[in-house]
Design a protein around this motif. Structure first.
Motif, PDB file in Angstrom:
ATOM      1  N   GLU A 125       0.254 -12.440   4.631  1.00  0.00           N
ATOM      2  CA  GLU A 125      -0.878 -11.549   4.829  1.00  0.00           C
ATOM      3  C   GLU A 125      -0.675 -10.296   3.981  1.00  0.00           C
ATOM      4  O   GLU A 125       0.415  -9.719   3.971  1.00  0.00           O
ATOM      5  CB  GLU A 125      -1.013 -11.142   6.295  1.00  0.00           C
ATOM      6  N   GLU A 126      -1.727  -9.886   3.293  1.00  0.00           N
ATOM      7  CA  GLU A 126      -1.662  -8.650   2.517  1.00  0.00           C
ATOM      8  C   GLU A 126      -1.629  -7.459   3.475  1.00  0.00           C
ATOM      9  O   GLU A 126      -2.323  -7.429   4.482  1.00  0.00           O
ATOM     10  CB  GLU A 126      -2.875  -8.523   1.604  1.00  0.00           C
ATOM     11  N   VAL A 156      -2.273  -3.373   3.750  1.00  0.00           N
ATOM     12  CA  VAL A 156      -3.011  -2.301   3.097  1.00  0.00           C
ATOM     13  C   VAL A 156      -2.712  -0.980   3.795  1.00  0.00           C
ATOM     14  O   VAL A 156      -2.294  -0.964   4.965  1.00  0.00           O
ATOM     15  CB  VAL A 156      -4.531  -2.571   3.126  1.00  0.00           C
ATOM     16  N   VAL A 188      -3.915   2.101   5.725  1.00  0.00           N
ATOM     17  CA  VAL A 188      -5.060   2.448   6.573  1.00  0.00           C
ATOM     18  C   VAL A 188      -5.002   3.955   6.786  1.00  0.00           C
ATOM     19  O   VAL A 188      -4.040   4.467   7.382  1.00  0.00           O
ATOM     20  CB  VAL A 188      -5.011   1.704   7.919  1.00  0.00           C
ATOM     21  N   GLU A 219      -6.831   1.812  -5.262  1.00  0.00           N
ATOM     22  CA  GLU A 219      -5.489   1.393  -4.864  1.00  0.00           C
ATOM     23  C   GLU A 219      -4.594   2.615  -4.913  1.00  0.00           C
ATOM     24  O   GLU A 219      -4.902   3.612  -5.577  1.00  0.00           O
ATOM     25  CB  GLU A 219      -4.933   0.278  -5.765  1.00  0.00           C
ATOM     26  N   ARG A 262      -5.098   1.641  14.759  1.00  0.00           N
ATOM     27  CA  ARG A 262      -6.323   1.954  14.000  1.00  0.00           C
ATOM     28  C   ARG A 262      -7.076   3.119  14.651  1.00  0.00           C
ATOM     29  O   ARG A 262      -7.627   3.988  13.967  1.00  0.00           O
ATOM     30  CB  ARG A 262      -7.231   0.730  13.939  1.00  0.00           C
ATOM     31  N   ARG A 305      -5.103  -6.525   6.600  1.00  0.00           N
ATOM     32  CA  ARG A 305      -6.524  -6.197   6.506  1.00  0.00           C
ATOM     33  C   ARG A 305      -7.250  -6.567   7.796  1.00  0.00           C
ATOM     34  O   ARG A 305      -6.988  -7.606   8.388  1.00  0.00           O
ATOM     35  CB  ARG A 305      -7.174  -6.957   5.347  1.00  0.00           C
ATOM     36  N   GLY A 311     -13.540  -5.849   8.442  1.00  0.00           N
ATOM     37  CA  GLY A 311     -13.640  -4.653   7.627  1.00  0.00           C
ATOM     38  C   GLY A 311     -13.004  -3.452   8.304  1.00  0.00           C
ATOM     39  O   GLY A 311     -12.632  -3.502   9.476  1.00  0.00           O
ATOM     40  N   ALA A 312     -12.874  -2.383   7.549  1.00  0.00           N
ATOM     41  CA  ALA A 312     -12.209  -1.179   8.056  1.00  0.00           C
ATOM     42  C   ALA A 312     -12.901  -0.673   9.313  1.00  0.00           C
ATOM     43  O   ALA A 312     -14.134  -0.694   9.425  1.00  0.00           O
ATOM     44  CB  ALA A 312     -12.189  -0.105   6.991  1.00  0.00           C
ATOM     45  N   GLU A 349      -9.427   1.331   4.201  1.00  0.00           N
ATOM     46  CA  GLU A 349      -8.307   0.443   3.891  1.00  0.00           C
ATOM     47  C   GLU A 349      -8.158   0.360   2.379  1.00  0.00           C
ATOM     48  O   GLU A 349      -9.114   0.015   1.671  1.00  0.00           O
ATOM     49  CB  GLU A 349      -8.538  -0.943   4.488  1.00  0.00           C
ATOM     50  N   PRO A 388      -5.794  -1.038  -0.929  1.00  0.00           N
ATOM     51  CA  PRO A 388      -4.703  -1.906  -1.401  1.00  0.00           C
ATOM     52  C   PRO A 388      -3.563  -1.078  -1.986  1.00  0.00           C
ATOM     53  O   PRO A 388      -3.770   0.026  -2.505  1.00  0.00           O
ATOM     54  CB  PRO A 388      -5.374  -2.760  -2.473  1.00  0.00           C
ATOM     55  N   HIS A 436       3.003  -7.534   1.089  1.00  0.00           N
ATOM     56  CA  HIS A 436       2.629  -8.621   2.000  1.00  0.00           C
ATOM     57  C   HIS A 436       3.661  -8.722   3.122  1.00  0.00           C
ATOM     58  O   HIS A 436       4.784  -8.228   3.003  1.00  0.00           O
ATOM     59  CB  HIS A 436       2.569  -9.970   1.271  1.00  0.00           C
TER      60      HIS A 436
END
Length: 307
Positions: free
Chosen positions: A179-180, A182, A184, A196, A244, A258, A262-263, A269, A271, A277
Motif C-alpha cells: 500500500e502506498e 502518503v 496527510v 508531492e 485523520r 491513501r 479520498g482525503a 493527501e 504523495p 509503501h
C-alpha cells in the motif's frame, strides 16, 4: 459392612479398560442378538463373544444375559451402556468437529489483523475466498501488530496480517500486498497544495501517530529516521480515523495509506518523493502445521500479490 465409594483414580482406570468395548456393548444392546451385532460391527461372532466375556471378567459380573435366542443387558451392562451412549455421543460430536476442521471446505480460520486493514483488505480477502469455499468459517481478531503476533505465537489465531512483516526465523510469511503511504496534512498546511513532498519537509511538524506496538508507528519512525530526523509524536492513538480527525483539527501531520474515498474533509493527501509503501504479509509461526482450510486461505491471501 460399609461400602466405600471408588476413587477418581479407580474410576479413570476402569474407564480406560472399558473404553475399547463400549461401542461394541452399545451395538449389542441395540441389536439384542450377537450375530446381528457382529455383522453390524463387521467382526466375527466369536470375537464379539470374547470381548463381552473379557468385559465381564474385568467387572467381575456379566454384562449380558441370554433371553431366548437373543441377549439382553444385565443391570451392570445397562448402566455401562447408558454411560457409553453419552460418552460416544460427545466423542462423535467432537469427531465431526475434527473432520470439519480437516476439510478445506468446512474448516475454520482464526484470523488476526491490524486495525488499519479491517475496512477494505480483510473484507475483500474473505469475500473472494468464500466464493470458492462457502463452508469455511472465520473468527476475527484485530489489534496492534505486536498483539496480533503474540496471539499467533500463543495459538489464539491461525494466521495474522501485519505490516511490517517480521524477518526473524521465528516466523514464516508470504507477501499479500503493498500500500502506498502518503502524507496527510491539514488543508491549511503550508504544503497542502503541493503535488508531492519530501519527507524531510515535515521534519519540524508535530506528528499524529499510532501507539507503540502498532505497525504504522514503526514504519513512520523508520522512514523518518532514514530521512535523517526523529519524528515528534505529539498525539498517539489506535485508529486511523482518529488520526485523520486529529489532522483535520490542525493538531499534526501523519503518514497513512491513501483513504479509499479520498482525503477526509479538512485534510490533504500528498504523495511522497521518493514514494513510500508498506508491505502487508500473512504470517504464522515457523514450523507450525496448519489445518487445510487455514492453508487454503493463506495461499489465497498470498496469491493476491501474484495475481
Amino acid at each position: 459392612m460399609t461400602h466405600e465409594s471408588s476413587t477418581p483414580r479407580e474410576a479413570s482406570q476402569l474407564a480406560a479398560h472399558l473404553a475399547p468395548t463400549l461401542s461394541l456393548l452399545r451395538t449389542v444392546a441395540a441389536e439384542g442378538h450377537l450375530t446381528r451385532a457382529a455383522e453390524r460391527l463387521g467382526q466375527p461372532q466369536p470375537t464379539v463373544s470374547r470381548a463381552l466375556a473379557g468385559l465381564a471378567d474385568q467387572l467381575g459380573t456379566p454384562v449380558v444375559a441370554k433371553q431366548g435366542r437373543g441377549v439382553v443387558l444385565t443391570r451392570v451392562g445397562a448402566l455401562l451402556c447408558e454411560a457409553a451412549e453419552n460418552a460416544l455421543r460427545e466423542l462423535e460430536t467432537g469427531c465431526r468437529g475434527v473432520l470439519d476442521e480437516l476439510d478445506p471446505n468446512r474448516g475454520q480460520v482464526l484470523l488476526g489483523f491490524q486495525h488499519t486493514m479491517g475496512r477494505a483488505l480483510i473484507p475483500r480477502l474473505i469475500s473472494e475466498f468464500r466464493e470458492h469455499n462457502p463452508g469455511v468459517r472465520f473468527g476475527l481478531a484485530q489489534g496492534s501488530r505486536d498483539d496480533m503476533l503474540a496471539r499467533s505465537r500463543a495459538g489464539r489465531v491461525d494466521l495474522c496480517l501485519v505490516s511490517p512483516v517480521p524477518s526473524d526465523p521465528e516466523w514464516e510469511s508470504a507477501q499479500v500486498t503493498q500500500e502506498e503511504l502518503v502524507a496527510v496534512v491539514h488543508s491549511g498546511h503550508r504544503l497542502a497544495g503541493r503535488g508531492e513532498i519530501r519527507l524531510t519537509e515535515l521534519a519540524e511538524d508535530d506528528f499524529v501517530g499510532m501507539r507503540p506496538g502498532y505497525g504504522l508507528r514503526r514504519i513512520v519512525t523508520d522512514l523518518a529516521e532514514s530521512a535523517g530526523f526523529t519524528p515528534r509524536f505529539a498525539w498517539e492513538g489506535e485508529e486511523v480515523d482518529t488520526a485523520r480527525g486529529l489532522v483535520a483539527a490542525g493538531l499534526g501531520t501523519t503518514l497513512l495509506p491513501r483513504a479509499l474515498s479520498g482525503a477526509a474533509p479538512g485534510t490533504a493527501e500528498i504523495p511522497l518523493s521518493p514514494p513510500a509503501h508498506r508491505t502487508i504479509g500473512v504470517v504464522w509461526p515457523a514450523g507450525r502445521q496448519l489445518p487445510p482450510a487455514v492453508r487454503a486461505f493463506r495461499d489465497h491471501a498470498s496469491g493476491i500479490a501474484l495475481g
